[in-house]
Design a protein around this motif. Sequence first.
Motif, PDB file in Angstrom:
ATOM      1  N   SER A   1       1.047  -1.220   0.064  1.00  0.00           N
ATOM      2  CA  SER A   1      -0.057  -0.104   0.017  1.00  0.00           C
ATOM      3  C   SER A   1       0.980   1.387  -0.061  1.00  0.00           C
ATOM      4  CB  SER A   1      -0.973   0.169   1.357  1.00  0.00           C
ATOM      5  OG  SER A   1      -0.222  -0.078   2.675  1.00  0.00           O
ATOM      6  N   ILE A   2       1.808   1.300   0.795  1.00  0.00           N
ATOM      7  CA  ILE A   2       2.948   2.289   0.711  1.00  0.00           C
ATOM      8  C   ILE A   2       3.637   2.475  -0.448  1.00  0.00           C
ATOM      9  CG2 ILE A   2       5.086   3.355   1.786  1.00  0.00           C
ATOM     10  CD1 ILE A   2       2.886   3.413   3.606  1.00  0.00           C
ATOM     11  N   ALA A   3       3.651   1.470  -1.293  1.00  0.00           N
ATOM     12  CA  ALA A   3       4.662   1.431  -2.745  1.00  0.00           C
ATOM     13  C   ALA A   3       3.686   1.888  -3.810  1.00  0.00           C
ATOM     14  CB  ALA A   3       5.144   0.034  -2.881  1.00  0.00           C
ATOM     15  N   ASN A   4       2.473   1.734  -3.549  1.00  0.00           N
ATOM     16  CA  ASN A   4       1.570   1.859  -4.504  1.00  0.00           C
ATOM     17  C   ASN A   4       0.616   3.064  -4.236  1.00  0.00           C
ATOM     18  OD1 ASN A   4       1.968  -0.291  -6.777  1.00  0.00           O
ATOM     19  ND2 ASN A   4       1.874  -1.354  -4.813  1.00  0.00           N
ATOM     20  N   PHE A   5       1.059   3.726  -3.171  1.00  0.00           N
ATOM     21  CA  PHE A   5       0.111   4.872  -2.722  1.00  0.00           C
ATOM     22  C   PHE A   5      -0.370   5.908  -3.939  1.00  0.00           C
ATOM     23  CE2 PHE A   5      -0.063   9.094  -1.183  1.00  0.00           C
ATOM     24  CZ  PHE A   5      -1.011   9.224  -0.273  1.00  0.00           C
ATOM     25  N   GLY A   6       0.826   6.312  -4.687  1.00  0.00           N
ATOM     26  CA  GLY A   6       0.714   7.171  -5.715  1.00  0.00           C
ATOM     27  C   GLY A   6      -0.555   6.830  -6.782  1.00  0.00           C
ATOM     28  N   LYS A   7      -0.676   5.186  -6.865  1.00  0.00           N
ATOM     29  CA  LYS A   7      -1.654   5.099  -8.055  1.00  0.00           C
ATOM     30  C   LYS A   7      -2.935   4.832  -7.380  1.00  0.00           C
ATOM     31  CE  LYS A   7       2.274   2.208  -9.913  1.00  0.00           C
ATOM     32  NZ  LYS A   7       2.846   0.935  -9.925  1.00  0.00           N
ATOM     33  N   ALA A   8      -3.313   5.151  -6.025  1.00  0.00           N
ATOM     34  CA  ALA A   8      -4.636   4.903  -5.753  1.00  0.00           C
ATOM     35  C   ALA A   8      -5.490   6.154  -5.991  1.00  0.00           C
ATOM     36  CB  ALA A   8      -4.439   4.746  -4.282  1.00  0.00           C
ATOM     37  N   LYS A   9      -6.781   5.872  -5.885  1.00  0.00           N
ATOM     38  CA  LYS A   9      -7.799   7.178  -6.327  1.00  0.00           C
ATOM     39  C   LYS A   9      -7.383   8.410  -5.135  1.00  0.00           C
ATOM     40  CE  LYS A   9     -11.173   3.771  -7.780  1.00  0.00           C
ATOM     41  NZ  LYS A   9     -12.331   3.323  -7.408  1.00  0.00           N
ATOM     42  N   ALA A  10      -7.623   9.236  -5.736  1.00  0.00           N
ATOM     43  CA  ALA A  10      -7.501  10.537  -4.836  1.00  0.00           C
ATOM     44  C   ALA A  10      -8.280  10.336  -3.396  1.00  0.00           C
ATOM     45  CB  ALA A  10      -7.908  11.881  -5.428  1.00  0.00           C
ATOM     46  N   ALA A  11      -9.488  10.101  -3.389  1.00  0.00           N
ATOM     47  CA  ALA A  11     -10.306   9.850  -2.208  1.00  0.00           C
ATOM     48  C   ALA A  11      -9.502   9.039  -1.299  1.00  0.00           C
ATOM     49  CB  ALA A  11     -11.786   9.527  -2.455  1.00  0.00           C
ATOM     50  N   THR A  12      -9.453   7.694  -1.913  1.00  0.00           N
ATOM     51  CA  THR A  12      -8.760   6.462  -1.072  1.00  0.00           C
ATOM     52  C   THR A  12      -6.999   7.131  -0.446  1.00  0.00           C
ATOM     53  OG1 THR A  12      -9.519   4.894  -2.404  1.00  0.00           O
ATOM     54  CG2 THR A  12      -7.690   4.337  -0.884  1.00  0.00           C
ATOM     55  N   ARG A  13      -6.632   7.750  -1.130  1.00  0.00           N
ATOM     56  CA  ARG A  13      -5.263   8.587  -0.742  1.00  0.00           C
ATOM     57  C   ARG A  13      -5.400   9.340   0.649  1.00  0.00           C
ATOM     58  NH1 ARG A  13      -3.939   9.632  -6.179  1.00  0.00           N
ATOM     59  NH2 ARG A  13      -4.068  11.846  -5.723  1.00  0.00           N
ATOM     60  N   LEU A  14      -6.493  10.180   0.547  1.00  0.00           N
ATOM     61  CA  LEU A  14      -6.957  10.976   1.560  1.00  0.00           C
ATOM     62  C   LEU A  14      -7.192  10.166   2.870  1.00  0.00           C
ATOM     63  CD1 LEU A  14      -8.387  14.471   1.937  1.00  0.00           C
ATOM     64  CD2 LEU A  14      -9.633  12.504   3.124  1.00  0.00           C
ATOM     65  N   VAL A  15      -8.030   9.086   2.781  1.00  0.00           N
ATOM     66  CA  VAL A  15      -8.379   8.308   3.949  1.00  0.00           C
ATOM     67  C   VAL A  15      -7.199   7.842   4.316  1.00  0.00           C
ATOM     68  CG1 VAL A  15      -9.687   6.322   4.581  1.00  0.00           C
ATOM     69  CG2 VAL A  15     -10.769   8.135   3.109  1.00  0.00           C
ATOM     70  N   PHE A  16      -6.246   7.052   3.495  1.00  0.00           N
ATOM     71  CA  PHE A  16      -5.358   6.354   4.065  1.00  0.00           C
ATOM     72  C   PHE A  16      -4.234   7.576   4.933  1.00  0.00           C
ATOM     73  CE2 PHE A  16      -0.703   5.610   3.838  1.00  0.00           C
ATOM     74  CZ  PHE A  16      -0.519   4.244   3.929  1.00  0.00           C
ATOM     75  N   LEU A  17      -3.991   8.922   4.456  1.00  0.00           N
ATOM     76  CA  LEU A  17      -3.285   9.747   4.964  1.00  0.00           C
ATOM     77  C   LEU A  17      -3.908  10.088   6.371  1.00  0.00           C
ATOM     78  CD1 LEU A  17      -2.123  12.173   2.105  1.00  0.00           C
ATOM     79  CD2 LEU A  17      -0.742  10.735   3.715  1.00  0.00           C
ATOM     80  N   GLU A  18      -5.245  10.468   6.297  1.00  0.00           N
ATOM     81  CA  GLU A  18      -5.982  10.946   7.633  1.00  0.00           C
ATOM     82  C   GLU A  18      -6.059   9.677   8.830  1.00  0.00           C
ATOM     83  OE1 GLU A  18      -8.821  14.445   6.056  1.00  0.00           O
ATOM     84  OE2 GLU A  18      -9.879  12.400   6.494  1.00  0.00           O
ATOM     85  N   ASP A  19      -6.213   8.528   8.312  1.00  0.00           N
ATOM     86  CA  ASP A  19      -6.311   7.627   9.275  1.00  0.00           C
ATOM     87  C   ASP A  19      -4.974   7.088   9.809  1.00  0.00           C
ATOM     88  OD1 ASP A  19      -9.198   6.404   9.924  1.00  0.00           O
ATOM     89  OD2 ASP A  19      -9.227   7.219   8.299  1.00  0.00           O
ATOM     90  N   SER A  20      -3.890   7.232   8.771  1.00  0.00           N
ATOM     91  CA  SER A  20      -2.483   6.998   9.412  1.00  0.00           C
ATOM     92  C   SER A  20      -2.176   8.001  10.435  1.00  0.00           C
ATOM     93  CB  SER A  20      -1.277   7.022   8.484  1.00  0.00           C
ATOM     94  OG  SER A  20      -1.598   6.074   7.284  1.00  0.00           O
ATOM     95  N   VAL A  21      -2.574   9.310  10.338  1.00  0.00           N
ATOM     96  CA  VAL A  21      -2.453  10.160  11.380  1.00  0.00           C
ATOM     97  C   VAL A  21      -3.163  10.004  12.563  1.00  0.00           C
ATOM     98  CG1 VAL A  21      -2.513  12.653  11.841  1.00  0.00           C
ATOM     99  CG2 VAL A  21      -1.523  11.814   9.957  1.00  0.00           C
ATOM    100  N   ALA A  22      -4.557   9.653  12.288  1.00  0.00           N
ATOM    101  CA  ALA A  22      -5.252   9.243  13.345  1.00  0.00           C
ATOM    102  C   ALA A  22      -4.752   8.045  14.357  1.00  0.00           C
ATOM    103  CB  ALA A  22      -6.865   8.787  12.690  1.00  0.00           C
ATOM    104  N   THR A  23      -4.471   6.943  13.652  1.00  0.00           N
ATOM    105  CA  THR A  23      -3.849   5.939  14.302  1.00  0.00           C
ATOM    106  C   THR A  23      -2.771   6.352  15.236  1.00  0.00           C
ATOM    107  OG1 THR A  23      -4.781   4.627  12.811  1.00  0.00           O
ATOM    108  CG2 THR A  23      -3.031   3.302  14.188  1.00  0.00           C
ATOM    109  N   GLY A  24      -1.721   7.133  14.521  1.00  0.00           N
ATOM    110  CA  GLY A  24      -0.519   7.539  15.139  1.00  0.00           C
ATOM    111  C   GLY A  24      -0.781   8.639  16.208  1.00  0.00           C
TER     112      GLY A  24
END
Length: 321
Positions: free
Chosen positions: A158-181
């Motif tokens: 998921s980290i390696a292919n982050f740039g290929k994901a849909k814009a909405a999915t990338r935002l959810v990934f970033l926000e919930d990474s920060v939320a978990t951390g």
Amino acid sequence: MKELFQLLKEGNKSALTAAIVNVLVSVIKGATYIFTGNVAMFAETLHSLGDAANQFFVFVGSALSKKRPTKRFPNGFGRVVNLVLLGAVLVVGIMAFETIKEGISHIFHPTESTGFVINLVVLAVCTILESFVLVKAMREITHDVGLESHGLNLFKDSIANFGKAKAATRLVFLEDSVATGGGLLAMIAIIISHYTPYHQAEGIASALIGIMMFIVVGKVFLDNAAGAIGESDEGMQVQIGQLVMSDPDVQDIQVIKVLKEGDFYHVDVEVELNPALTLAEVDDIKDRLEESILQVPHVVDVLVSFDEDDAIRNWQYGDGR
């Protein structure tokens, strides 16, 4: 109204799941903050509330971007998701500012909060919930690129292919990474504040959570500003170029443009052919190329034009043969 409900069914599922989870989490954290006065919990409440609003708008925007082209908007509505995301990051930015401000205030004027056990339990439960959403976003990223990853490979892929994901999915990934951390950071700060006289730890945690939120704001803003303007996708250009060059009648590619609008691609390619080909043969090649390019995921329209072969090689990425 019927069309709207139909479009909502096509909205980004990870964004909707994240929005629902974050509404629940923000209510739990907010109630805990009211009873305990813990500033780290305040930071997490604002964070989750901002994420919930953000991700709901992202879900709606991703759904509206699937609307079919009209006479007025012949290129479709793909960029709607980028415009919505640009508006959504303003919400996170405001929440980040308030989080940092409250954290700095607590650093200079530290107070001892109450409810040590309830704070830890609530943060632990909420962090686990947010981690489930993060894993769902990871799965969606790997699914978008055709991978079925599990365990540690899911995190790595998921980290390696982050740039290929849909814009909405990338935002959810970033926000919930920060939320978990951020949840883990807040728990550490609460433990330090409870067992030591260093009550500033909660303020520092709050400020750090706010800074992480600002990093997400910056990343999402830059990505979606480019998408709203209309950016080319070099990776997709190479993929489609190799596909075109694999056709036995194509001698070279003179020009290739792949414009990304939201989650969709518009392709414009000019190829070089043998000038001895007949018009009927050229027409067959055009139909063949358009059909094969349209089979590439998320490509919605193709324009193929021709020029005679000038014996000068323009395509530099391999011909796929």
